[in-house]
Design an enzyme around this catalytic site. Structure first.
Site, PDB file in Angstrom:
ATOM      1  N   LYS A 202       0.834  -1.213   0.000  1.00 35.66           N
ATOM      2  CA  LYS A 202       0.000   0.000   0.000  1.00 35.66           C
ATOM      3  C   LYS A 202       0.868   1.263   0.000  1.00 35.66           C
ATOM      4  CE  LYS A 202      -3.241   2.909   0.627  1.00 35.66           C
ATOM      5  NZ  LYS A 202      -4.318   3.203  -0.289  1.00 35.66           N
ATOM      6  N   ASN A 206       1.477   4.057  -3.121  1.00 36.54           N
ATOM      7  CA  ASN A 206       1.166   5.485  -3.012  1.00 36.54           C
ATOM      8  C   ASN A 206       2.416   6.347  -3.131  1.00 36.54           C
ATOM      9  OD1 ASN A 206      -1.552   5.205  -2.883  1.00 36.54           O
ATOM     10  ND2 ASN A 206      -1.804   5.942  -0.795  1.00 36.54           N
ATOM     11  N   PHE A 247      -0.734   9.084 -14.285  1.00 37.52           N
ATOM     12  CA  PHE A 247      -0.050   9.864 -13.249  1.00 37.52           C
ATOM     13  C   PHE A 247       1.195  10.578 -13.761  1.00 37.52           C
ATOM     14  CE2 PHE A 247      -2.205   9.359  -9.137  1.00 37.52           C
ATOM     15  CZ  PHE A 247      -3.301   8.684  -9.641  1.00 37.52           C
ATOM     16  N   CYS A 258      -4.335  11.146   1.165  1.00 39.48           N
ATOM     17  CA  CYS A 258      -3.508   9.930   1.124  1.00 39.48           C
ATOM     18  C   CYS A 258      -2.047  10.185   0.788  1.00 39.48           C
ATOM     19  CB  CYS A 258      -4.109   8.945   0.129  1.00 39.48           C
ATOM     20  SG  CYS A 258      -5.829   8.600   0.494  1.00 39.48           S
ATOM     21  N   LYS A 318      -8.795  17.652  -6.014  1.00 38.49           N
ATOM     22  CA  LYS A 318      -8.891  17.138  -7.381  1.00 38.49           C
ATOM     23  C   LYS A 318     -10.360  17.168  -7.781  1.00 38.49           C
ATOM     24  CE  LYS A 318      -9.413  12.198  -6.609  1.00 38.49           C
ATOM     25  NZ  LYS A 318      -8.973  10.891  -7.033  1.00 38.49           N
ATOM     26  N   ARG A 325      -8.791  18.220   1.888  1.00 43.00           N
ATOM     27  CA  ARG A 325      -7.597  17.876   2.658  1.00 43.00           C
ATOM     28  C   ARG A 325      -6.332  18.029   1.809  1.00 43.00           C
ATOM     29  NH1 ARG A 325      -9.606  12.375   5.389  1.00 43.00           N
ATOM     30  NH2 ARG A 325     -10.852  12.336   3.479  1.00 43.00           N
TER      31      ARG A 325
HETATM   32  C1  UGA Z   1      -4.732   7.891  -3.986  1.00 42.18           C
HETATM   33  C2  UGA Z   1      -4.356   6.671  -4.842  1.00 42.18           C
HETATM   34  O1  UGA Z   1      -4.401   7.005  -6.230  1.00 42.18           O
HETATM   35  C3  UGA Z   1      -5.291   5.495  -4.572  1.00 42.18           C
HETATM   36  O2  UGA Z   1      -4.852   4.353  -5.299  1.00 42.18           O
HETATM   37  C4  UGA Z   1      -5.269   5.176  -3.064  1.00 42.18           C
HETATM   38  O3  UGA Z   1      -6.180   4.150  -2.736  1.00 42.18           O
HETATM   39  C5  UGA Z   1      -5.669   6.438  -2.302  1.00 42.18           C
HETATM   40  O4  UGA Z   1      -4.744   7.493  -2.607  1.00 42.18           O
HETATM   41  C6  UGA Z   1      -5.606   6.092  -0.822  1.00 42.18           C
HETATM   42  O5  UGA Z   1      -4.509   5.767  -0.338  1.00 42.18           O
HETATM   43  O6  UGA Z   1      -6.649   6.026  -0.169  1.00 42.18           O
HETATM   44  P1  UGA Z   1      -6.606   9.827  -4.139  1.00 42.18           P
HETATM   45  O7  UGA Z   1      -5.838  10.511  -3.055  1.00 42.18           O
HETATM   46  O8  UGA Z   1      -8.074   9.677  -4.005  1.00 42.18           O
HETATM   47  O9  UGA Z   1      -6.026   8.329  -4.395  1.00 42.18           O
HETATM   48  O10 UGA Z   1      -6.370  10.665  -5.479  1.00 42.18           O
HETATM   49  P2  UGA Z   1      -5.468  10.552  -6.787  1.00 42.18           P
HETATM   50  O11 UGA Z   1      -6.342  10.470  -7.963  1.00 42.18           O
HETATM   51  O12 UGA Z   1      -4.434   9.526  -6.657  1.00 42.18           O
HETATM   52  O13 UGA Z   1      -4.788  12.006  -6.794  1.00 42.18           O
HETATM   53  C7  UGA Z   1      -3.927  12.420  -5.744  1.00 42.18           C
HETATM   54  C8  UGA Z   1      -3.331  13.758  -6.064  1.00 42.18           C
HETATM   55  O14 UGA Z   1      -2.386  13.653  -7.123  1.00 42.18           O
HETATM   56  C9  UGA Z   1      -4.337  14.818  -6.518  1.00 42.18           C
HETATM   57  O15 UGA Z   1      -4.047  16.047  -5.875  1.00 42.18           O
HETATM   58  C10 UGA Z   1      -4.125  14.923  -8.009  1.00 42.18           C
HETATM   59  O16 UGA Z   1      -4.429  16.198  -8.521  1.00 42.18           O
HETATM   60  C11 UGA Z   1      -2.643  14.642  -8.108  1.00 42.18           C
HETATM   61  N1  UGA Z   1      -2.244  14.123  -9.425  1.00 42.18           N
HETATM   62  C12 UGA Z   1      -2.657  12.902  -9.842  1.00 42.18           C
HETATM   63  C13 UGA Z   1      -1.386  14.877 -10.233  1.00 42.18           C
HETATM   64  O17 UGA Z   1      -0.981  16.002  -9.867  1.00 42.18           O
HETATM   65  N2  UGA Z   1      -1.004  14.372 -11.455  1.00 42.18           N
HETATM   66  C14 UGA Z   1      -1.405  13.149 -11.879  1.00 42.18           C
HETATM   67  O18 UGA Z   1      -1.015  12.753 -13.000  1.00 42.18           O
HETATM   68  C15 UGA Z   1      -2.256  12.415 -11.069  1.00 42.18           C
END
Ligand code: UGA
Length: 434
Positions: A202, A206, A247, A258, A318, A325
């Site tokens: 996990k 992440n 990503f 997260c 997002k 958060r």
């Molecule tokens: C993340 C993980 O993607 C999940 O697999 C995991 O289960 C979750 O954490 C957790 O540990 O509970 P989440 O935090 O909901 O999910 O959101 P993401 O879609 O992963 O985005 C996280 C951040 O990264 C956002 O601020 C988003 O804007 C940023 N991001 C994402 C980028 O800046 N660029 C990208 O290409 C992708």
């Protein structure tokens, strides 16, 4: 199977709803009465696509219940899934208070047959600690399974129903097999590992994704310096299957509940185990810098920000979530205010949550048009469809100056060039000034 889920946050609620959807008898338990009452009426306390539909249909089918009563949820549960929060503690480590509390609560309901599943994100070794705690209290051996969750906010249901993999970590083969059976209707690849490896998977996942984001953000800054286009670079890199396309969107840093906390918690685990992990330190440092990038660009453009009216489009960390958060909008609005700018923000769903955090340090608009009216510049902070799909020509018409700092690279060159006069500053791409 008869399943109890402890905790009705993003993970617990989505898990409970999806397990009922694949035919299990699920009772979700939470100490928060207001939340449980809301859920009983079929109202989701969080904004999550499709969640409410599945919630109401499974409740109507009699497969999904919500309660604050421990005996009601736990008395004859075959499987108890712990999905309570593990927020960041003061020292960077995960705070296990809720988890320990949940473990204590379930002890009086556990039989030798019960399987305890820890779904909360927990540092390596936590399953063993919880096992010992319960065994010391009950005097019986308990079956534990580490089953970390990989769903994303905003696509929680889809991610659960169509997961890439399910990780089952256990030292008890029978328990592992039973949990595999529980998930069988999802038809998702299952990887069975030791408990410690499951816990580590996990954090490793992440932290890797966060590092991928920091890598592309640093690359974006280099692209800006040399005049390359980071979106093209990412596309070119991503086609290599070993790298992958996901990503690699450059922006203003990762936020949410997260990545920020999990990278720090993994670093903490490394430190207490005497392992240097400089890569993770850089991932964090790059992210901190990236969150202020738009402000730095605006300062460079204007020389000062005092008295400037900045329209901030997007507040949530997002799109498709109302979660604030660790949202980049928080340090951005703080920096803008510090420089004397006036911030007026619009977000399709996160405004109420933002008000709790930002209060009256900024103003809030009910629409994009209201936010940008007579603004000196627009900051795009969250890539909501409503923001991406807006008519740019129309949007800049009522601005004082048509200047856009786009932290999420929402617009194509064609869309920008359709404007008769505009200054467009994206991330990692050449600016366009017409
Ligand atoms: C993340 C993980 O993607 C999940 O697999 C995991 O289960 C979750 O954490 C957790 O540990 O509970 P989440 O935090 O909901 O999910 O959101 P993401 O879609 O992963 O985005 C996280 C951040 O990264 C956002 O601020 C988003 O804007 C940023 N991001 C994402 C980028 O800046 N660029 C990208 O290409 C992708």
């Amino acid at each position: 199977m008869k399943i109890a889920v402890l905790g009705t946050g993003y993970v617990g609620l989505s898990t409970g709803v999806c397990l009922s959807q694949i035919g299990h008898q699920v009772t979700c338990l939470d100490i928060n009465e207001r939340k449980i009452n809301q859920l009983r009426q079929g109202i989701s306390p969080i904004y999550e696509p499709n969640l409410e539909e599945l919630l109401t249909s499974n409740m109507a089918a009699g497969r999904l219940q919500f309660t604050t009563s421990q005996p009601e949820a736990l008395a004859d549960a075959e499987i108890i899934i712990i999905a309570v929060g593990t927020p960041q503690g003061d020292d960077g480590a995960a705070d296990l208070t809720y988890l320990v509390q949940a473990a204590k609560e379930i002890t009086s309901y556990i039989t030798q047959e019960t399987i305890i599943v820890i779904k909360s994100t927990v540092p390596v070794g936590t399953n063993a600690v919880v096992k010992k705690l319960i065994e010391d209290r009950t005097g019986t051996t308990v079956k534990m399974v580490s089953n970390p969750e990989f769903l994303r906010q905003g696509s929680a249901i889809e991610d659960t129903m169509k997961a890439d993999r399910i990780i089952i970590g256990s030292e008890n083969e029978l328990a592992a097999r039973k949990i595999e059976e529980m998930y069988q209707p999802l038809n998702v690849p299952v990887i069975v590992t030791s408990t410690k490896s499951a816990e580590m998977i996990k954090y490793a996942s992440n932290a890797f994704l966060a590092t991928k984001i920091s890598y592309i953000n640093e690359m974006a800054n280099l692209c800006e310096a040399v005049g390359a286009n980071v979106a093209d670079v990412a596309r070119g890199m991503g086609k290599d299957k070993r790298i992958g396309e996901a990503f690699l969107n450059a922006g203003i840093g990762y936020g949410g509940s997260c990545f920020p906390k999990d990278v720090k918690a993994l670093l903490h685990t490394a430190e207490v185990n005497g392992v240097e992990f400089p890569l993770l330190k850089e991932t964090i440092a790059i992210n901190e810098r990236q969150r202020e990038w738009l402000v730095a660009k605006a300062l460079k453009r204007f020389g000062h920000l005092s008295g400037k009216k900045i329209a901030m489009l997007g507040l949530a960390f997002k799109p498709e979530t109302d979660d604030m958060r660790e949202a980049p909008s928080i340090p951005i609005s703080a920096a803008l205010s510090k420089w004397g700018a006036e911030v007026i923000a619009y977000d399709p769903v996160a405004t109420e949550n933002a008000k709790k955090l930002l209060g009256d340090s900024i103003k809030y608009a009910g629409s994009i048009a209201e936010a940008v009216y007579e603004a000196d510049a627009v900051f795009i902070v969250t890539e909501w469809n409503e923001i991406k799909n807006q008519d740019l020509v129309e949007m800049i018409r009522n601005m004082k100056e048509p200047i856009i700092f786009d932290g999420r690279n929402c617009f194509s060159e064609d869309e920008i060039r359709a404007c008769s006069a505009i200054e467009y500053y994206p991330i990692g791409k050449p600016s366009i000034i017409i």
